[in-house]
Design a protein around this motif. Structure first.
Motif, PDB file in Angstrom:
ATOM      1  N   ASN A  81       0.860  -1.177   0.000  1.00 55.15           N
ATOM      2  CA  ASN A  81       0.000   0.000   0.000  1.00 55.15           C
ATOM      3  C   ASN A  81       0.901   1.234   0.000  1.00 55.15           C
ATOM      4  OD1 ASN A  81      -1.874   2.008   0.314  1.00 55.15           O
ATOM      5  ND2 ASN A  81      -2.811   1.155   2.158  1.00 55.15           N
ATOM      6  N   ASP A  82       1.083   1.841  -1.179  1.00 54.86           N
ATOM      7  CA  ASP A  82       1.909   3.034  -1.306  1.00 54.86           C
ATOM      8  C   ASP A  82       1.121   4.308  -1.049  1.00 54.86           C
ATOM      9  OD1 ASP A  82       4.250   1.699  -1.923  1.00 54.86           O
ATOM     10  OD2 ASP A  82       3.840   1.694  -4.076  1.00 54.86           O
ATOM     11  N   SER A  83      -0.169   4.190  -0.812  1.00 50.51           N
ATOM     12  CA  SER A  83      -1.006   5.380  -0.658  1.00 50.51           C
ATOM     13  C   SER A  83      -0.956   5.910   0.779  1.00 50.51           C
ATOM     14  CB  SER A  83      -2.454   5.058  -1.045  1.00 50.51           C
ATOM     15  OG  SER A  83      -3.068   4.272  -0.038  1.00 50.51           O
ATOM     16  N   THR A  84      -1.627   7.009   0.987  1.00 48.00           N
ATOM     17  CA  THR A  84      -1.677   7.629   2.320  1.00 48.00           C
ATOM     18  C   THR A  84      -2.925   7.218   3.087  1.00 48.00           C
ATOM     19  OG1 THR A  84      -2.732   9.588   1.380  1.00 48.00           O
ATOM     20  CG2 THR A  84      -0.313   9.623   1.591  1.00 48.00           C
ATOM     21  N   GLN A  85      -3.697   6.283   2.541  1.00 46.21           N
ATOM     22  CA  GLN A  85      -4.913   5.792   3.199  1.00 46.21           C
ATOM     23  C   GLN A  85      -4.838   4.276   3.350  1.00 46.21           C
ATOM     24  OE1 GLN A  85      -8.221   6.756   0.743  1.00 46.21           O
ATOM     25  NE2 GLN A  85      -7.998   8.961   0.935  1.00 46.21           N
ATOM     26  N   HIS A  87      -6.369   0.624   2.964  1.00 52.85           N
ATOM     27  CA  HIS A  87      -7.258   0.032   1.959  1.00 52.85           C
ATOM     28  C   HIS A  87      -7.502  -1.426   2.302  1.00 52.85           C
ATOM     29  CE1 HIS A  87      -7.488   3.316  -0.936  1.00 52.85           C
ATOM     30  NE2 HIS A  87      -6.195   3.527  -0.719  1.00 52.85           N
ATOM     31  N   ALA A 108      -1.928   2.338   5.622  1.00 56.60           N
ATOM     32  CA  ALA A 108      -1.305   3.270   4.682  1.00 56.60           C
ATOM     33  C   ALA A 108       0.222   3.177   4.751  1.00 56.60           C
ATOM     34  CB  ALA A 108      -1.752   4.690   4.986  1.00 56.60           C
ATOM     35  N   GLY A 109       0.859   3.222   3.587  1.00 58.25           N
ATOM     36  CA  GLY A 109       2.311   3.249   3.524  1.00 58.25           C
ATOM     37  C   GLY A 109       2.997   1.998   4.018  1.00 58.25           C
ATOM     38  N   ARG A 110       2.316   0.867   4.010  1.00 54.24           N
ATOM     39  CA  ARG A 110       2.886  -0.370   4.554  1.00 54.24           C
ATOM     40  C   ARG A 110       2.844  -1.491   3.531  1.00 54.24           C
ATOM     41  NH1 ARG A 110       2.043  -1.702  10.031  1.00 54.24           N
ATOM     42  NH2 ARG A 110       3.350  -3.452   9.436  1.00 54.24           N
TER      43      ARG A 110
END
Length: 192
Positions: A81-85, A87, A108-110
């Motif tokens: 998950n490269d996003s800031t939320q 999912h 997020a970010g993991r």
């Protein structure tokens, strides 16, 4: 009378050697002009498969480790998950009325490595899964607002050493009565 030089003039010999050199260069490298380069083709270099765009989450090296009968399975994959939320990855395994559904939340970010037992992350248990080891099963991956992707995912067994801890363990079908163990009776201690 003019003398004839064997082999032609210097210009002719120079032109002939350049033509032969150009023919050799084109003949040995010309294949690269029309043949695709193998190093530019994306492929999964491991046991699992990489899932094409399925939404904001990226799924890498997805595979299912099944028991020997193919009646239970665990999904193993790295979910990025490269996003800031945060999912949710939704997974549907199989076709028709035999679809098995599962989902997993990814912060997020993991990167969540399903089956990373060294870090305490269990594989995703697939309740009701059926698929023989050695086959592939259709799996639909979807996250966020993405359209999702349907891909054939390999089913492996726990025969390989690094996959054996990821194989599903059989659930007991009945309760076993404890077997009594003989207890040691203390022998009298001689008094002095």
């Amino acid at each position: 009378m003019p003398s004839v030089v064997p082999g032609g003039s210097v210009k002719t010999r120079l032109f002939a050697s350049l033509a032969i050199g150009a023919a050799v260069v084109l003949g040995t490298t010309g294949c690269n002009l029309i043949a695709p380069q193998a190093t530019t083709i994306d492929y999964s270099a491991s046991d699992g498969v990489n899932v094409p765009e399925s939404g904001p989450l990226q799924v890498r090296n997805a595979l299912i480790v099944a028991d020997d009968e193919g009646s239970a399975g665990n999904l193993v994959a790295a979910v990025v998950n490269d996003s800031t939320q945060a999912h949710t990855l939704r997974v549907e395994i199989g076709e028709g009325s035999d679809i098995v559904r599962a989902s997993v939340n990814v912060p997020a970010g993991r990167t969540l490595s399903l089956g990373d037992l060294a870090n305490g992350v269990e594989p995703l248990a697939l309740e009701g899964f059926e698929g023989a080891p050695g086959s592939t099963v259709p799996v639909y991956f979807q996250s966020g607002d993405g359209e999702g992707a349907l891909i054939q995912v390999p089913v492996l067994d726990g025969a390989l050493e690094y996959l054996s801890p990821l194989a599903p363990t059989p659930t007991p079908t009945g309760l076993l009565a404890p077997t009594p163990t003989p207890s040691a009776t203390p022998s009298p201690t001689p008094s002095s």
